[in-house]
Design a protein around this motif. Structure first.
Motif: not given
Ligand SMILES: [Zn+2]
Length: 370
Positions: A319-329, A267-280
């Protein structure tokens, strides 16, 4: 002449020159090409594998040149494996092996060996006119594929066990021409209808010429294959945008904590991507970890991040400790332990798009429902 220092030379490629055999900055003592007596007598100290005759190593190198129409020149480490059938020679390719203790290390190579011998581990090789040349393969090629599987699943043998409970296909082609003739796409692919990863042989050895292992086409396609695997039907059905163990229906393999972290991180990656893509996005806001390529759909997202987890874990985790934790867990391992430095190309190329303010298209990924 330089001394033969195996540790330093194992990642170098071998070439034949009129005056002898060259490996990195090392050259054989006497002039003769393999087949002549003196070269055959020369023994090389190849670390834990022990003494190996230069002639056998040179034979393996020539064998690949012939088989692949000169497209395959693997590093010395692979040639030593091919010449001796000792999987330990491949440790060079799998950084995890540098950090295993004295019990884990032999266990890792037993694990690799069990994968190579597994009846559902289906490595096939194709040459000119789609001729099946599987019986001509030396151990290093299946060993490389098994090594990637062993590295990913060393701490989750239960997932690999399930994954291997029906045939898994890995199709290798002797060169780019035979790959295209066989229907291969781009530089390598996961083919859902064939349920196979298809790759030119030489690509298994790509990305190992720098200080840190780099470009990993096999890992990326393995990410796609795992995404398509359905733990219940044991088939490679369709993309779920996840990995085995991240889904509720995965039974005893399901790792709830990893799923929660993965969802939060995605979710965080998506938010960051959308914020960048829409110029926010404002100056100083963190960028997405991955290239826009991984936001085009869910299977590219999982394959791209699976690959980055094993290649630039430090940047990924920061950059994204949660996403990383998803993989490492899920994989019960933290590759930062054996990756003091990231593979810089992935980190820098991915970041460049955002730093240089390239225009990107809208993302097309979804987040699994909790
Ligand atoms: Zn892909």
């Amino acid at each position: 002449m330089n001394n033969f220092d195996y540790k330093r030379l194992q990642g170098k490629r071998l070439s034949f020159v009129p005056s002898g055999i060259v490996i990195g900055d090392w050259m054989s003592e006497t002039g003769p090409v393999p087949g002549q007596e003196q070269a055959q007598e020369q023994m090389l100290d190849c670390g834990e594998v022990g003494l190996v005759s230069l002639a056998r190593i040179a034979d393996a190198a020539q064998y690949y040149l012939r088989l692949t129409n000169h497209s395959q020149r693997p590093q010395l480490a692979a040639l030593v494996c091919a010449a001796t059938a000792d999987l330990r020679a491949l440790s060079f390719y799998f950084p995890i092996t540098n950090r295993l203790d004295e019990e884990e290390r032999p266990a890792f190579f037993r694990f690799m060996d069990s994968i190579v011998r597994h009846p559902n581990f289906r490595v096939r090789a194709f040459g000119e006119r789609e001729a099946n040349v599987t019986d001509q393969l030396l151990l290093d090629l299946p060993g490389m594929i098994a090594g990637h599987l062993a590295e990913a699943f060393f701490y989750r043998p239960d997932i690999l066990d399930r994954f291997m409970s029906s045939p898994r296909n890995f199709w290798l082609y002797t060169n780019q021409q035979t790959f295209e003739a066989g229907g291969g796409l781009a530089g390598g692919d996961y083919h859902p209808e064939k349920e196979a990863i298809e790759l030119v042989m030489s690509r298994l050895y790509e990305g190992y010429d720098g200080a840190t292992p780099g470009v990993a086409p096999f890992l990326h396609e393995l990410g796609h294959m795992l995404d398509h695997y359905d733990c219940a039907s044991l088939r490679l059905a369709h993309s779920k945008g996840t990995l085995p163990g991240l889904n509720r229906e995965d039974g005893p393999l399901f790792t709830p904590l990893a799923r929660t972290s993965f969802i939060k991180g995605k979710q965080l990656e998506q938010q960051r991507y959308a914020a960048y893509q829409t110029g926010r996005a404002r100056d100083g806001d963190p960028w997405p970890i991955g290239h826009p390529y991984v936001f085009q759909n869910d299977t590219e997202f999982i394959a791209g991040h699976f690959e980055m987890f094993f290649r630039n874990p430090n940047y990924f985790a920061a950059q994204n400790p949660d996403l990383y934790a998803g993989f490492s867990q899920l994989f019960k391992q933290d590759p930062r332990r054996y990756w003091p430095l990231d593979f810089p190309f992935y980190r820098d190329e991915n970041r460049k798009v955002y730093v240089e303010r390239h225009k990107i298209s809208a993302q097309n990924t979804s987040v699994p429902r909790d």
